[in-house]
Motif scaffolding. Structure first.
Motif, PDB file in Angstrom:
ATOM      1  N   VAL A   1       0.807  -1.225   0.000  1.00  0.00           N
ATOM      2  CA  VAL A   1       0.000   0.000   0.000  1.00  0.00           C
ATOM      3  C   VAL A   1       0.840   1.274   0.000  1.00  0.00           C
ATOM      4  O   VAL A   1       0.585   2.170  -0.807  1.00  0.00           O
ATOM      5  CB  VAL A   1      -1.020  -0.013   1.161  1.00  0.00           C
ATOM      6  N   PRO A   2       1.859   1.408   0.854  1.00  0.00           N
ATOM      7  CA  PRO A   2       2.623   2.661   0.843  1.00  0.00           C
ATOM      8  C   PRO A   2       3.377   2.920  -0.464  1.00  0.00           C
ATOM      9  O   PRO A   2       3.732   4.054  -0.757  1.00  0.00           O
ATOM     10  CB  PRO A   2       3.626   2.495   1.987  1.00  0.00           C
ATOM     11  N   TRP A   3       3.611   1.880  -1.251  1.00  0.00           N
ATOM     12  CA  TRP A   3       4.359   2.022  -2.496  1.00  0.00           C
ATOM     13  C   TRP A   3       3.473   2.407  -3.673  1.00  0.00           C
ATOM     14  O   TRP A   3       3.971   2.759  -4.740  1.00  0.00           O
ATOM     15  CB  TRP A   3       5.096   0.724  -2.816  1.00  0.00           C
ATOM     16  N   LEU A   4       2.156   2.297  -3.509  1.00  0.00           N
ATOM     17  CA  LEU A   4       1.250   2.585  -4.611  1.00  0.00           C
ATOM     18  C   LEU A   4       1.096   4.086  -4.816  1.00  0.00           C
ATOM     19  O   LEU A   4       0.981   4.842  -3.861  1.00  0.00           O
ATOM     20  CB  LEU A   4      -0.127   1.967  -4.338  1.00  0.00           C
TER      21      LEU A   4
ATOM     22  N   SER B   1      -0.311   8.597 -14.244  1.00  0.00           N
ATOM     23  CA  SER B   1      -0.245   8.774 -15.693  1.00  0.00           C
ATOM     24  C   SER B   1      -0.471   7.422 -16.368  1.00  0.00           C
ATOM     25  O   SER B   1      -0.302   6.378 -15.737  1.00  0.00           O
ATOM     26  CB  SER B   1       1.127   9.327 -16.094  1.00  0.00           C
ATOM     27  N   PRO B   2      -0.840   7.420 -17.651  1.00  0.00           N
ATOM     28  CA  PRO B   2      -1.017   6.139 -18.351  1.00  0.00           C
ATOM     29  C   PRO B   2       0.237   5.270 -18.302  1.00  0.00           C
ATOM     30  O   PRO B   2       0.158   4.056 -18.138  1.00  0.00           O
ATOM     31  CB  PRO B   2      -1.358   6.550 -19.773  1.00  0.00           C
ATOM     32  N   CYS B   3       1.392   5.883 -18.414  1.00  0.00           N
ATOM     33  CA  CYS B   3       2.647   5.126 -18.381  1.00  0.00           C
ATOM     34  C   CYS B   3       2.859   4.499 -17.009  1.00  0.00           C
ATOM     35  O   CYS B   3       3.217   3.332 -16.904  1.00  0.00           O
ATOM     36  CB  CYS B   3       3.815   6.038 -18.737  1.00  0.00           C
ATOM     37  N   ALA B   4       2.600   5.270 -15.961  1.00  0.00           N
ATOM     38  CA  ALA B   4       2.752   4.742 -14.603  1.00  0.00           C
ATOM     39  C   ALA B   4       1.763   3.610 -14.360  1.00  0.00           C
ATOM     40  O   ALA B   4       2.074   2.638 -13.675  1.00  0.00           O
ATOM     41  CB  ALA B   4       2.560   5.849 -13.579  1.00  0.00           C
ATOM     42  N   GLY B   5       0.565   3.730 -14.929  1.00  0.00           N
ATOM     43  CA  GLY B   5      -0.420   2.663 -14.804  1.00  0.00           C
ATOM     44  C   GLY B   5       0.057   1.380 -15.446  1.00  0.00           C
ATOM     45  O   GLY B   5      -0.168   0.287 -14.919  1.00  0.00           O
ATOM     46  N   CYS B   6       0.726   1.485 -16.581  1.00  0.00           N
ATOM     47  CA  CYS B   6       1.273   0.296 -17.251  1.00  0.00           C
ATOM     48  C   CYS B   6       2.368  -0.338 -16.411  1.00  0.00           C
ATOM     49  O   CYS B   6       2.429  -1.563 -16.287  1.00  0.00           O
ATOM     50  CB  CYS B   6       1.830   0.675 -18.618  1.00  0.00           C
ATOM     51  N   ILE B   7       3.214   0.479 -15.831  1.00  0.00           N
ATOM     52  CA  ILE B   7       4.300  -0.035 -14.984  1.00  0.00           C
ATOM     53  C   ILE B   7       3.721  -0.735 -13.763  1.00  0.00           C
ATOM     54  O   ILE B   7       4.143  -1.826 -13.397  1.00  0.00           O
ATOM     55  CB  ILE B   7       5.259   1.103 -14.584  1.00  0.00           C
ATOM     56  N   LEU B   8       2.715  -0.116 -13.152  1.00  0.00           N
ATOM     57  CA  LEU B   8       2.073  -0.721 -11.991  1.00  0.00           C
ATOM     58  C   LEU B   8       1.456  -2.066 -12.363  1.00  0.00           C
ATOM     59  O   LEU B   8       1.584  -3.043 -11.638  1.00  0.00           O
ATOM     60  CB  LEU B   8       0.999   0.227 -11.431  1.00  0.00           C
ATOM     61  N   THR B   9       0.839  -2.125 -13.522  1.00  0.00           N
ATOM     62  CA  THR B   9       0.241  -3.371 -13.991  1.00  0.00           C
ATOM     63  C   THR B   9       1.307  -4.447 -14.174  1.00  0.00           C
ATOM     64  O   THR B   9       1.138  -5.590 -13.750  1.00  0.00           O
ATOM     65  CB  THR B   9      -0.514  -3.150 -15.308  1.00  0.00           C
ATOM     66  N   LEU B  10       2.419  -4.087 -14.800  1.00  0.00           N
ATOM     67  CA  LEU B  10       3.486  -5.055 -15.055  1.00  0.00           C
ATOM     68  C   LEU B  10       4.161  -5.513 -13.773  1.00  0.00           C
ATOM     69  O   LEU B  10       4.536  -6.674 -13.637  1.00  0.00           O
ATOM     70  CB  LEU B  10       4.525  -4.455 -16.001  1.00  0.00           C
TER      71      LEU B  10
END
Length: 92
Positions: free
Chosen positions: A10-13, A20-29
Motif C-alpha cells: 500500500v505505501p508504495w502505490l 499517468s497512463p505510463c505509470a499505470g502500465c508499470i504498476l500493472t506489469l
C-alpha cells in the motif's frame, strides 16, 4: 506474518488521481500481472485465497510481489474429504 524483508504494498502505490497512463502500465506489469499469475497457479492446484486485498499483498526487497494471509483460504483437494487448512504465505 511477513518476513523482515517484506513490506505491505500500500505505501508504495501511487495516488490514483495522479497516475499517468505510463505509470499505470508499470504498476500493472510490476504488481497486477505477477499477482494474477500467482492466483492462476494457486487455482490450478486447487487453492482459493478468498481474501485478496491490498493489505494482503506484499513486496520483498527485490520488488517481487507476494500474497499473504491464507487464513480464509480453501484447499479444494482437502475440502473434498472434509478438511480445511490455513497457510501463512504463498511464495512464488
Amino acid at each position: 506474518m511477513t518476513q523482515a524483508s517484506e513490506h505491505h504494498i500500500v505505501p508504495w502505490l501511487p495516488n490514483p488521481s495522479n497516475l499517468s497512463p505510463c505509470a499505470g502500465c508499470i504498476l500493472t506489469l510490476q504488481v497486477a500481472a505477477p499477482l494474477l499469475r500467482t492466483l492462476a497457479a494457486m487455482h490450478a492446484v486447487g487453492v482459493t485465497h478468498r481474501d485478496v486485498k491490498l493489505e494482503n499483498i506484499f513486496m520483498d526487497a527485490n520488488g517481487a510481489v507476494k500474497l499473504g494471509d491464507f487464513d480464509l483460504a480453501v484447499f479444494h483437494h482437502e475440502a473434498q474429504v472434509g478438511l480445511q487448512q490455513s497457510a501463512s504465505c504463498f511464495v512464488q
